[in-house]
Design a protein around this motif. Structure first.
Motif, mmCIF file in Angstrom:
data_model
loop_
_atom_site.group_PDB
_atom_site.id
_atom_site.type_symbol
_atom_site.label_atom_id
_atom_site.label_comp_id
_atom_site.label_asym_id
_atom_site.label_seq_id
_atom_site.Cartn_x
_atom_site.Cartn_y
_atom_site.Cartn_z
ATOM 1 N N THR A 43 -17.268 -7.249 -2.785
ATOM 2 C CA THR A 43 -15.705 -6.968 -1.584
ATOM 3 C C THR A 43 -15.283 -8.188 -2.333
ATOM 4 O O THR A 43 -13.748 -8.334 -3.138
ATOM 5 C CB THR A 43 -16.086 -6.977 -0.380
ATOM 6 O OG1 THR A 43 -16.187 -5.806 -0.312
ATOM 7 C CG2 THR A 43 -14.127 -7.117 -0.244
ATOM 8 N N TYR A 73 -8.863 1.819 -0.447
ATOM 9 C CA TYR A 73 -10.419 1.409 -0.818
ATOM 10 C C TYR A 73 -10.817 2.761 -0.293
ATOM 11 O O TYR A 73 -10.919 3.745 -0.092
ATOM 12 C CB TYR A 73 -10.758 0.388 0.586
ATOM 13 C CG TYR A 73 -10.027 0.714 1.774
ATOM 14 C CD1 TYR A 73 -9.951 2.110 2.240
ATOM 15 C CD2 TYR A 73 -10.351 -0.115 2.481
ATOM 16 C CE1 TYR A 73 -10.590 2.374 3.617
ATOM 17 C CE2 TYR A 73 -10.407 0.190 3.855
ATOM 18 C CZ TYR A 73 -10.434 0.847 5.052
ATOM 19 O OH TYR A 73 -10.529 1.521 6.027
ATOM 20 N N MET A 109 -15.150 -4.377 3.143
ATOM 21 C CA MET A 109 -13.739 -4.202 2.996
ATOM 22 C C MET A 109 -13.362 -4.468 4.490
ATOM 23 O O MET A 109 -12.562 -4.956 4.004
ATOM 24 C CB MET A 109 -13.752 -2.883 1.792
ATOM 25 C CG MET A 109 -14.402 -2.955 0.523
ATOM 26 S SD MET A 109 -13.720 -1.642 -0.103
ATOM 27 C CE MET A 109 -14.900 -0.263 0.639
#
Length: 193
Positions: free
Chosen positions: A64, A80, A106
């Motif tokens: 990430t 995402y 994330m």
């Protein structure tokens, strides 16, 4: 404790400047990071895999961070997705190991992210491609951010490997005009609207 030694990491970025029609105000950025790792479960059935998700959390955070950096920083990242390609000696469930470490990494790094992280997984030979679905980070009903990024690594995954993938984007599709919930209407309360 399961060990997932990394053979290689691949980072891809796209700067989409045009998609027909009038020139957009600015480019859309989209990127992927892929970690090709040894599959410690290849070639055998393991009844309980869940503990291995914890073992993958540092990898999720490192990937990430790498992808955020490749996209020029956190500011503006609003979409995402995640996925995995499992080599032929593994099983589809080995790709499912990525749900928690990929998705939550994330969310942790991007802050306010309430929408489910879209996901795809498959078994595949070396050079297999996968379309990673992309959605808005706070509201699944934002149609302008429905997208996918095709990802492939020519020499991966080998039969005893897994290619774990994260994807992020800055901005909607170029010329998005399919209606629905718009970004300025997002409440971000339930991950849907």
């Amino acid at each position: 404790m399961a060990d997932f030694p990394i053979r290689k990491i691949v980072t891809l970025t796209e700067e989409i400047r045009h998609d027909g029609g009038p020139a957009p105000d600015g480019p859309r950025l989209r990127g992927a990071v892929v970690a090709v790792v040894k599959n410690p479960f290849a070639g055998r059935f393991v009844p309980d895999l869940q503990a291995a998700m914890d073992d993958l959390k540092p990898l999720g955070l490192a990937m990430t961070d790498r992808l955020i950096s490749a996209l020029g920083g956190r500011d503006g990242i609003d979409a995402y997705g995640k996925g995995a390609i499992v080599g032929a000696a593994g099983e589809l469930e080995h790709g499912a190991l990525w749900h928690v470490p990929g998705g939550y990494a994330m969310r942790e790094r991007l802050g306010e992210s309430r929408a489910i992280v879209p996901s795809a997984k498959k078994l595949g030979p070396m050079g297999a491609s996968i379309d990673i679905p992309i959605g808005h980070i706070n509201a699944a009903y934002v149609r302008s951010h429905f997208d996918a990024m095709e990802v492939t690594v020519p020499d991966a995954p080998k039969p005893d490997e897994i290619a774990f993938i994260l994807v992020m984007a800055k901005g909607p599709r170029i010329h998005a005009r399919m209606g629905g919930l718009e970004v300025h209407q997002v409440k971000g309360e339930d991950g849907l609207r």
